[in-house]
Design a protein around this motif. Sequence first.
Motif, short mmCIF file in Angstrom:
data_model
loop_
_atom_site.label_atom_id
_atom_site.label_comp_id
_atom_site.label_asym_id
_atom_site.label_seq_id
_atom_site.Cartn_x
_atom_site.Cartn_y
_atom_site.Cartn_z
N ARG A 25 41.93 9.67 48.47
CA ARG A 25 40.90 10.53 49.04
C ARG A 25 40.08 9.78 50.08
NH1 ARG A 25 39.30 14.73 45.63
NH2 ARG A 25 37.80 15.30 47.25
N GLY B 240 39.64 10.69 53.95
CA GLY B 240 38.35 10.81 54.59
C GLY B 240 38.27 10.08 55.91
N LEU C 7 40.57 12.41 58.27
CA LEU C 7 40.03 13.74 58.54
C LEU C 7 38.58 13.67 58.99
CD1 LEU C 7 41.55 15.69 55.52
CD2 LEU C 7 42.34 15.65 57.89
N THR D 20 33.38 19.65 43.27
CA THR D 20 33.78 18.28 43.00
C THR D 20 33.57 17.97 41.52
OG1 THR D 20 31.58 17.56 43.75
CG2 THR D 20 33.42 17.34 45.30
N ASP E 242 35.89 12.84 40.88
CA ASP E 242 35.65 12.73 42.32
C ASP E 242 34.47 11.80 42.59
OD1 ASP E 242 37.71 14.52 42.98
OD2 ASP E 242 36.37 16.24 42.82
N PHE F 179 34.26 12.07 53.16
CA PHE F 179 34.74 13.38 53.62
C PHE F 179 35.49 14.09 52.50
CE2 PHE F 179 37.77 16.21 55.67
CZ PHE F 179 36.97 16.85 56.61
N GLY F 180 35.13 15.36 52.29
CA GLY F 180 35.77 16.17 51.27
C GLY F 180 35.16 16.03 49.90
N ARG F 181 34.25 15.06 49.74
CA ARG F 181 33.60 14.85 48.45
C ARG F 181 32.08 14.95 48.53
NH1 ARG F 181 36.85 9.39 47.01
NH2 ARG F 181 36.56 9.13 49.27
N THR G 130 28.62 15.29 51.54
CA THR G 130 28.18 15.50 52.91
C THR G 130 26.75 14.99 53.09
OG1 THR G 130 27.36 17.72 52.38
CG2 THR G 130 29.62 17.55 53.20
#
Length: 431
Positions: free
Chosen positions: A21, A25, A28, A91, A95, A213-215, A217
């Motif tokens: 992940r 991150g 992405l 999440t 995570d 990123f994705g977990r 912000t």
Amino acid sequence: MSDAEKTSDEKASDATGLSRRGLMGLALGAGATGLVVGAGGGLVGGQAYALEQQKAMRDAAAATTGIHQPGITTPVQEHLHFAAYDMMARTTRDDLAELLSDWTYAATRMMQGLEVTATGAVGGSPEAPPDDTGEALGLPASNLTITFGFGPSLFDARFGLEDQRPDGLERLPAFLGDDLDPLRSDGDLCIQACADDPQVAVHAIRNLSRIAFGRATIRWSQLGFGRTSKTTSEQTTPRNLFGFKDGTANILADDTAALDENVWVSASEGPAWLAGGSYLVARRISMLIETWDRTRLAEQDRVIGRDKAKGAPLSGGDEFTAPDFAATGSAGAPAIDPRSHVRRAHPDTNGGIRLLRRGYNFVDGTTDLGRLNAGLFFLSFQKSPQRYITVQKALSTDAMNEYVRHVGSGLWAVPPAPAAGSSVGAGLLGS
């Protein structure tokens, strides 16, 4: 699992020291629409490094500098990039644990002056986004410290942490004169990055945000310059944007008794996972610069309670002379106004409470009225939130309130440094 049984993605994770992940991150988070894959379908870059070398680097990244996280008693650097984060919807606890592990690895590398992974900014595939953004290439570590904290909102049903919330870790209460912007307050997590080079501090937050990123912000962030305190006797006392010396009586790193009494959470004062840690308060304080600049010098001295030139208390002596609140002037009035900032913030007014301060100046351009959007980004560490609350309540009658507005606020529990081979927050998550 043997190396032969691992997928190419898993091998890439081994090679860089980040989770899959975290690698995603970096790609992405850089704005890519997807991961670039090689002929075998795996992530390109990193595989060329020997796993033995990467294990050594992973071990180095897990090394600690002591019981406490860096960035608390560390000599205060000249620049700050502070960021608060919220975990994303849906999440999980896993995570969160994985993110903290990735952050610990990358942060330790950056504090050593290294890039976030061994592949770094230029060592990977030219067809994939670099692992590191590269703006710190060629720069020294610049005394970079990275400090992590956990906000009250993290301790809820999302991650099963309700029973691990320390007593007192609640959103700070409203104080007289607060005008808080919710978009500049609170957050599940926070990162304080301090360095003597502003580009190094910004690089740290930029890359940790990519890894998240994705977990998680960013909820809000703040840049700061020009420290407004000191944590060693070798450092000179700095001045704030009002032109006064600031942090004269701050707790110093070698005063272990004062640190134990005022800053560090002991094993009997909180949950086991927080022993050796502290609590961090951040307050964004807007200064009414133009109003202050039109105020006569004698009034400025009265408001602060110190002589602007020397930093000495108005009761006499030099900068380091203890204020004498019983002293009177020629007219018989108190030499130090009872409503002065020095008097209202002093330990004698607050049951002996002392805070370890690490604040910074900030200037964020100008307001819609053409005035400086400037002030103090106040940071303090203390062994309980109540200690800060007590002092802030005492400041409700501070004469300086005519010239400042508190517009942002946050509180976080700061765990101790991770044990070797572990990650920050491992004691909380059982990971």
